[in-house]
Design an enzyme around this catalytic site. Structure first.
Site, PDB file in Angstrom:
ATOM      1  N   SER A 113       4.256  27.491 -28.052  1.00  0.00           N
ATOM      2  CA  SER A 113       2.942  26.913 -27.770  1.00  0.00           C
ATOM      3  C   SER A 113       2.769  26.451 -26.333  1.00  0.00           C
ATOM      4  O   SER A 113       1.638  26.268 -25.878  1.00  0.00           O
ATOM      5  CB  SER A 113       2.670  25.731 -28.715  1.00  0.00           C
ATOM      6  N   LYS A 138       3.049  18.719 -25.938  1.00  0.00           N
ATOM      7  CA  LYS A 138       1.801  19.308 -25.452  1.00  0.00           C
ATOM      8  C   LYS A 138       1.469  18.722 -24.079  1.00  0.00           C
ATOM      9  O   LYS A 138       2.134  17.817 -23.591  1.00  0.00           O
ATOM     10  CB  LYS A 138       0.632  19.016 -26.417  1.00  0.00           C
TER      11      LYS A 138
END
Length: 329
Positions: A115, A185
């Site tokens: 990701s 993230k």
């Protein structure tokens, strides 16, 4: 008998009685004994008597007399401890230090997915700064952060079950955590920001477009799916992965409490460096697009607020002066 060195003559050297007496006196020690006195057991090269000896020259065995020949102070040196006896102590100290470092300074985390490509790749080990949050530091735009699952972000049973050795090493920080449900993230917006993304456009924060070419995965579309505008609550952050089409980030959890945002209290710390493998070693700085002028609403409002604050005393002073003039008239 004359005392002294022999000359080259056959006859012994003659000395006055006074001189012979003087030489004999010089051979006596300070206690009145002759150095070469037979039966004393001490010749002229014996040396000084050790401190603390009795009058007859024998040591009394007390500290400092050296009478027992056991070294300084009359005490025998302690035998050195075996390495194997000291090893458990050294290991214990090392484990305590490792636990303190993991708890308060830095912790290693393993990247389990794609990701965050290409910034982070699957299998990378990153070091996360856990120290600055203890001093009140909060996540900032552009930082890569590790945070606990706010609830419902990770699928149940997705994380592998570690064995006992992995649990112990993870607990003390010598191995990346394999049991905790953590995510990594990039922070796009912080509390008070308004974030949005329209189809075919770029991500905007407080009306400013972000140039994300420096960190987006090649081929990624910034705004798919589209979202916003969303007002990020105070004390929370909006996060997104660098591989936009392969990241279940804030965009996909807007139906959960918090509207897809993450509480600052859930943030473990900021990822500062890729530590492993060594061929991937690199720091993780904040991209320059997050430093563009006017991005922060606080900075944009501050000059106006400062102007109002500075003008208010002047306005009040003029009104008071004008009222006093009218009263005098």
């Amino acid at each position: 008998m004359a005392v002294g060195a022999r000359s080259g003559h056959d006859e012994p050297e003659k000395r006055p009685d006074g001189a012979a007496h003087q030489v004999a006196a010089m051979t006596d020690d300070s206690s009145g004994r002759r150095d070469a006195d037979p039966g004393s057991g001490q010749g002229p090269d014996q040396g000084a008597t050790p401190t603390g000896d009795n009058a007859d020259g024998a040591g009394d065995g007390r500290a400092g007399d050296g009478g027992d020949g056991a070294g300084h102070g009359g005490r025998k040196p302690k035998p050195q401890r075996s390495f194997w006896k000291e090893l458990p102590l050294l290991v214990g100290i090392a484990l305590i230090l490792a636990l303190l470092i993991k708890t308060f300074l830095v912790q290693a985390f393993s990247i389990p997915s794609d990701s965050m490509m290409n910034t982070l790749q699957r299998g990378d080990r990153v070091l996360v700064d856990k120290l600055t949050p203890w001093f009140g530091s909060e996540p900032e735009r552009g930082e890569v952060v590790v945070f606990h699952d706010p609830g419902g972000w990770l699928e149940e049973g997705k994380t592998p079950e570690p064995n006992v050795v992995q649990k112990v090493l993870s607990f003390i920080g010598l191995m990346p955590s394999a049991e905790e449900k953590d995510l990594i993230k990039r922070v796009i917006a912080v509390g008070g920001d308004t974030v949005s993304c329209k189809e075919g456009g770029k991500v905007t924060v407080n009306g400013k477009e972000l140039d994300e070419t420096a960190y987006l995965y090649p081929g990624s579309v910034p705004c798919e799916p589209v979202f916003g505008p969303i007002k990020v609550p105070e004390g929370r952050i909006w996060v997104m992965g660098d591989n936009r089409q392969n990241s279940l980030d804030s965009r996909y959890h807007q139906e959960l409490p918090g509207g897809g945002t993450v509480s600052n209290d859930e943030v473990v710390g900021r990822a500062v460096v890729i530590a492993w493998p060594v061929t991937r070693w690199a720091t993780l700085p904040v991209p320059g697009t997050f430093d563009q002028p006017g991005l922060s609403q606080a900075l944009a409002v501050a000059p106006g607020a400062a102007g109002v604050a500075g003008a208010l005393p002047l306005v009040l002073w003029r009104r008071k002066k004008r009222a006093a003039r009218h009263t005098a008239e």
